[in-house]
Design a protein around this motif. Structure first.
Motif, PDB file in Angstrom:
ATOM      1  N   PRO A   1       0.820  -1.215   0.000  1.00 55.85           N
ATOM      2  CA  PRO A   1       0.000   0.000   0.000  1.00 55.85           C
ATOM      3  C   PRO A   1       0.851   1.261   0.000  1.00 55.85           C
ATOM      4  CG  PRO A   1      -0.696  -1.514   1.746  1.00 55.85           C
ATOM      5  CD  PRO A   1       0.579  -2.060   1.162  1.00 55.85           C
ATOM      6  N   SER A   2       0.455   2.223  -0.809  1.00 51.24           N
ATOM      7  CA  SER A   2       1.081   3.549  -0.718  1.00 51.24           C
ATOM      8  C   SER A   2       0.002   4.580  -1.031  1.00 51.24           C
ATOM      9  CB  SER A   2       2.263   3.677  -1.675  1.00 51.24           C
ATOM     10  OG  SER A   2       1.808   3.769  -2.997  1.00 51.24           O
ATOM     11  N   ASN A   3       0.136   5.762  -0.427  1.00 53.91           N
ATOM     12  CA  ASN A   3      -0.967   6.717  -0.476  1.00 53.91           C
ATOM     13  C   ASN A   3      -0.896   7.672  -1.651  1.00 53.91           C
ATOM     14  OD1 ASN A   3      -2.417   5.793   1.753  1.00 53.91           O
ATOM     15  ND2 ASN A   3      -0.925   6.745   3.133  1.00 53.91           N
ATOM     16  N   GLY A   4       0.309   8.042  -2.053  1.00 54.52           N
ATOM     17  CA  GLY A   4       0.407   9.059  -3.094  1.00 54.52           C
ATOM     18  C   GLY A   4       0.094   8.481  -4.466  1.00 54.52           C
ATOM     19  N   PHE A   5      -0.661   9.230  -5.243  1.00 57.45           N
ATOM     20  CA  PHE A   5      -1.034   8.785  -6.599  1.00 57.45           C
ATOM     21  C   PHE A   5       0.200   8.520  -7.458  1.00 57.45           C
ATOM     22  CE2 PHE A   5      -2.136   9.683 -11.031  1.00 57.45           C
ATOM     23  CZ  PHE A   5      -3.219   8.847 -11.220  1.00 57.45           C
ATOM     24  N   ASP A   6       1.185   9.411  -7.410  1.00 57.03           N
ATOM     25  CA  ASP A   6       2.368   9.259  -8.258  1.00 57.03           C
ATOM     26  C   ASP A   6       3.171   8.014  -7.892  1.00 57.03           C
ATOM     27  OD1 ASP A   6       1.688  11.540  -9.609  1.00 57.03           O
ATOM     28  OD2 ASP A   6       2.948  12.852  -8.383  1.00 57.03           O
ATOM     29  N   GLU A   7       3.260   7.776  -6.586  1.00 59.99           N
ATOM     30  CA  GLU A   7       3.989   6.603  -6.108  1.00 59.99           C
ATOM     31  C   GLU A   7       3.273   5.316  -6.547  1.00 59.99           C
ATOM     32  OE1 GLU A   7       5.287   4.980  -1.741  1.00 59.99           O
ATOM     33  OE2 GLU A   7       4.801   7.116  -1.926  1.00 59.99           O
ATOM     34  N   GLN A   8       1.947   5.313  -6.425  1.00 58.39           N
ATOM     35  CA  GLN A   8       1.160   4.154  -6.861  1.00 58.39           C
ATOM     36  C   GLN A   8       1.377   3.923  -8.355  1.00 58.39           C
ATOM     37  OE1 GLN A   8      -2.863   5.249  -5.868  1.00 58.39           O
ATOM     38  NE2 GLN A   8      -2.592   4.861  -3.680  1.00 58.39           N
ATOM     39  N   ARG A   9       1.341   5.016  -9.089  1.00 60.22           N
ATOM     40  CA  ARG A   9       1.448   4.916 -10.535  1.00 60.22           C
ATOM     41  C   ARG A   9       2.814   4.374 -10.960  1.00 60.22           C
ATOM     42  NH1 ARG A   9      -0.827   9.281 -15.005  1.00 60.22           N
ATOM     43  NH2 ARG A   9      -0.006   8.004 -16.688  1.00 60.22           N
ATOM     44  N   GLN A  10       3.844   4.762 -10.205  1.00 55.42           N
ATOM     45  CA  GLN A  10       5.207   4.360 -10.523  1.00 55.42           C
ATOM     46  C   GLN A  10       5.370   2.844 -10.582  1.00 55.42           C
ATOM     47  OE1 GLN A  10       7.502   6.534 -11.472  1.00 55.42           O
ATOM     48  NE2 GLN A  10       8.666   4.696 -11.997  1.00 55.42           N
ATOM     49  N   SER A  11       4.883   2.147  -9.551  1.00 52.34           N
ATOM     50  CA  SER A  11       5.098   0.693  -9.530  1.00 52.34           C
ATOM     51  C   SER A  11       4.259   0.019 -10.614  1.00 52.34           C
ATOM     52  CB  SER A  11       4.803   0.112  -8.149  1.00 52.34           C
ATOM     53  OG  SER A  11       3.424  -0.039  -7.947  1.00 52.34           O
ATOM     54  N   PHE A  12       3.076   0.567 -10.898  1.00 54.83           N
ATOM     55  CA  PHE A  12       2.252   0.006 -11.974  1.00 54.83           C
ATOM     56  C   PHE A  12       2.874   0.271 -13.345  1.00 54.83           C
ATOM     57  CE2 PHE A  12      -1.674   0.650  -9.094  1.00 54.83           C
ATOM     58  CZ  PHE A  12      -1.596  -0.648  -8.621  1.00 54.83           C
ATOM     59  N   SER A  13       3.572   1.385 -13.466  1.00 57.19           N
ATOM     60  CA  SER A  13       4.140   1.769 -14.752  1.00 57.19           C
ATOM     61  C   SER A  13       5.191   0.770 -15.227  1.00 57.19           C
ATOM     62  CB  SER A  13       4.733   3.172 -14.627  1.00 57.19           C
ATOM     63  OG  SER A  13       5.586   3.429 -15.697  1.00 57.19           O
ATOM     64  N   THR A  14       6.058   0.345 -14.318  1.00 61.98           N
ATOM     65  CA  THR A  14       7.091  -0.643 -14.645  1.00 61.98           C
ATOM     66  C   THR A  14       6.443  -1.935 -15.145  1.00 61.98           C
ATOM     67  OG1 THR A  14       8.206   0.279 -12.724  1.00 61.98           O
ATOM     68  CG2 THR A  14       9.199  -1.666 -13.721  1.00 61.98           C
ATOM     69  N   LEU A  15       5.398  -2.325 -14.436  1.00 61.18           N
ATOM     70  CA  LEU A  15       4.681  -3.545 -14.791  1.00 61.18           C
ATOM     71  C   LEU A  15       4.013  -3.416 -16.160  1.00 61.18           C
ATOM     72  CD1 LEU A  15       3.891  -6.203 -13.293  1.00 61.18           C
ATOM     73  CD2 LEU A  15       1.799  -5.053 -12.621  1.00 61.18           C
TER      74      LEU A  15
ATOM     75  N   GLN B   1      -7.767   1.201  -2.964  1.00 58.47           N
ATOM     76  CA  GLN B   1      -6.968   2.395  -2.672  1.00 58.47           C
ATOM     77  C   GLN B   1      -6.132   2.900  -3.855  1.00 58.47           C
ATOM     78  OE1 GLN B   1      -3.322   2.284  -1.059  1.00 58.47           O
ATOM     79  NE2 GLN B   1      -2.921   0.377  -2.160  1.00 58.47           N
ATOM     80  N   ASP B   2      -5.957   2.083  -4.886  1.00 60.82           N
ATOM     81  CA  ASP B   2      -5.123   2.559  -5.997  1.00 60.82           C
ATOM     82  C   ASP B   2      -5.739   2.286  -7.377  1.00 60.82           C
ATOM     83  OD1 ASP B   2      -4.719  -0.178  -6.055  1.00 60.82           O
ATOM     84  OD2 ASP B   2      -2.648  -0.089  -5.348  1.00 60.82           O
ATOM     85  N   MET B   3      -7.069   2.260  -7.417  1.00 61.29           N
ATOM     86  CA  MET B   3      -7.768   1.919  -8.660  1.00 61.29           C
ATOM     87  C   MET B   3      -7.482   2.905  -9.794  1.00 61.29           C
ATOM     88  SD  MET B   3     -11.842   1.400  -9.383  1.00 61.29           S
ATOM     89  CE  MET B   3     -12.265   3.105  -9.708  1.00 61.29           C
ATOM     90  N   VAL B   4      -7.516   4.188  -9.489  1.00 61.83           N
ATOM     91  CA  VAL B   4      -7.364   5.181 -10.556  1.00 61.83           C
ATOM     92  C   VAL B   4      -5.937   5.148 -11.120  1.00 61.83           C
ATOM     93  CG1 VAL B   4      -7.495   7.633 -11.134  1.00 61.83           C
ATOM     94  CG2 VAL B   4      -9.259   6.603  -9.699  1.00 61.83           C
ATOM     95  N   ALA B   5      -4.948   5.006 -10.230  1.00 62.16           N
ATOM     96  CA  ALA B   5      -3.552   4.900 -10.695  1.00 62.16           C
ATOM     97  C   ALA B   5      -3.379   3.674 -11.587  1.00 62.16           C
ATOM     98  CB  ALA B   5      -2.609   4.834  -9.490  1.00 62.16           C
ATOM     99  N   ALA B   6      -4.056   2.583 -11.232  1.00 67.18           N
ATOM    100  CA  ALA B   6      -3.964   1.358 -12.033  1.00 67.18           C
ATOM    101  C   ALA B   6      -4.577   1.561 -13.413  1.00 67.18           C
ATOM    102  CB  ALA B   6      -4.660   0.201 -11.302  1.00 67.18           C
TER     103      ALA B   6
END
Ligand SMILES: *Cc1c(COP(=O)(O)O)cnc(C)c1O
Length: 232
Positions: free
Chosen positions: A165-179, A202-207
């Motif tokens: 879990p991470s709260n910041g949108f950018d941080e969430q997006r970062q790990s999904f981006s690599t994937l 908690q991270d649906m929009v970033a995903a």
């Protein structure tokens, strides 16, 4: 009814995010995570057209699947897989998102009944390093895919991840981006690859911003879980 309102709200949020991040309409499908929820709660969602459900605990899930007994529903196993549960999983589920060991894949392949279509599989990726034990690393995906080739009763659909879990949108997006980058590359050489299973409450929009084709939503749909354990 709360579940009905929640489901309609989540559908709207998905549509909005698809537009915002230039994703085609209806390219993101909602997997309702129904672990610890009752048959009655599931049926409320079914009554307004929810078709895909995700479960984590095999015994609990099989009971509910048999009770509901609706051939239109599509059941996804999204929990850790114990090898003594592979027979039940191969028999009762349409999808398994959490394959990260060849031994488990082999058992699912052997135990998938011949009269059923191939079992849909996502490879679970560990994008959080040491903090999570489940999933293989992105570096190992190519070899893992190669090792899955002999299993004709499995259809390898893509990648799944459950980042820490991470709260910041950018941080969430970062790990999904690599994937997502790896997913897009693999798609070029694997015609059956069409699924990126990422994003929870908690991270649906970033995903969705990073290419999710399935988002797995429990809490936002059914409310907070009491114990995290299945009902007895
Ligand atoms: C429980 C669970 C979810 C749903 O999480 P929420 O935060 O309740 O939306 C999604 N994916 C996996 C693998 C889960 O175990």
């Amino acid at each position: 009814m709360k579940i009905t309102d929640n489901l309609n709200r989540i559908r709207n949020e998905i549509t909005t995010a698809e537009k915002q991040f230039n994703r085609p309409a209806a390219s993101v499908s909602l997997l309702a995570v129904s672990k610890t929820r009752t048959v009655d709660e599931i049926m409320v969602a079914v009554s307004i057209g929810q078709q895909h459900f995700g479960e984590n605990y095999c015994q609990e899930a099989v009971k509910k699947i048999e009770t509901i007994n609706d051939p239109n529903l599509i059941w996804h196993f999204i929990g850790p897989i114990q090898s003594n549960k592979t027979r039940d999983i191969a028999k009762h589920f349409n999808w398994v998102h959490t394959v990260d060991r060849i031994k488990i894949a082999r058992r699912l392949d052997e135990m998938r009944p011949d009269e059923f279509p191939p079992l849909n599989i996502c490879i679970q990726i560990n994008t959080s390093g040491e903090s999570s034990k489940s999933g293989i690393t992105l570096d190992d995906v190519d070899d893992f895919l190669e090792a899955l080739k002999p299993f004709k009763r499995l259809k390898i659909r893509g990648l799944m991840s459950l980042p820490a879990p991470s709260n910041g949108f950018d941080e969430q997006r970062q790990s999904f981006s690599t994937l997502n980058k790896k997913f897009q590359t693999l798609k070029l050489s694997n015609p059956e690859f069409d699924t990126l299973s990422i994003g929870t409450t908690q991270d649906m929009v970033a995903a969705i911003a990073e290419g999710a084709t399935i988002v797995r939503i429990g809490t936002a749909l059914f409310g907070p879980r009491d114990t995290g354990k299945p009902p007895v």
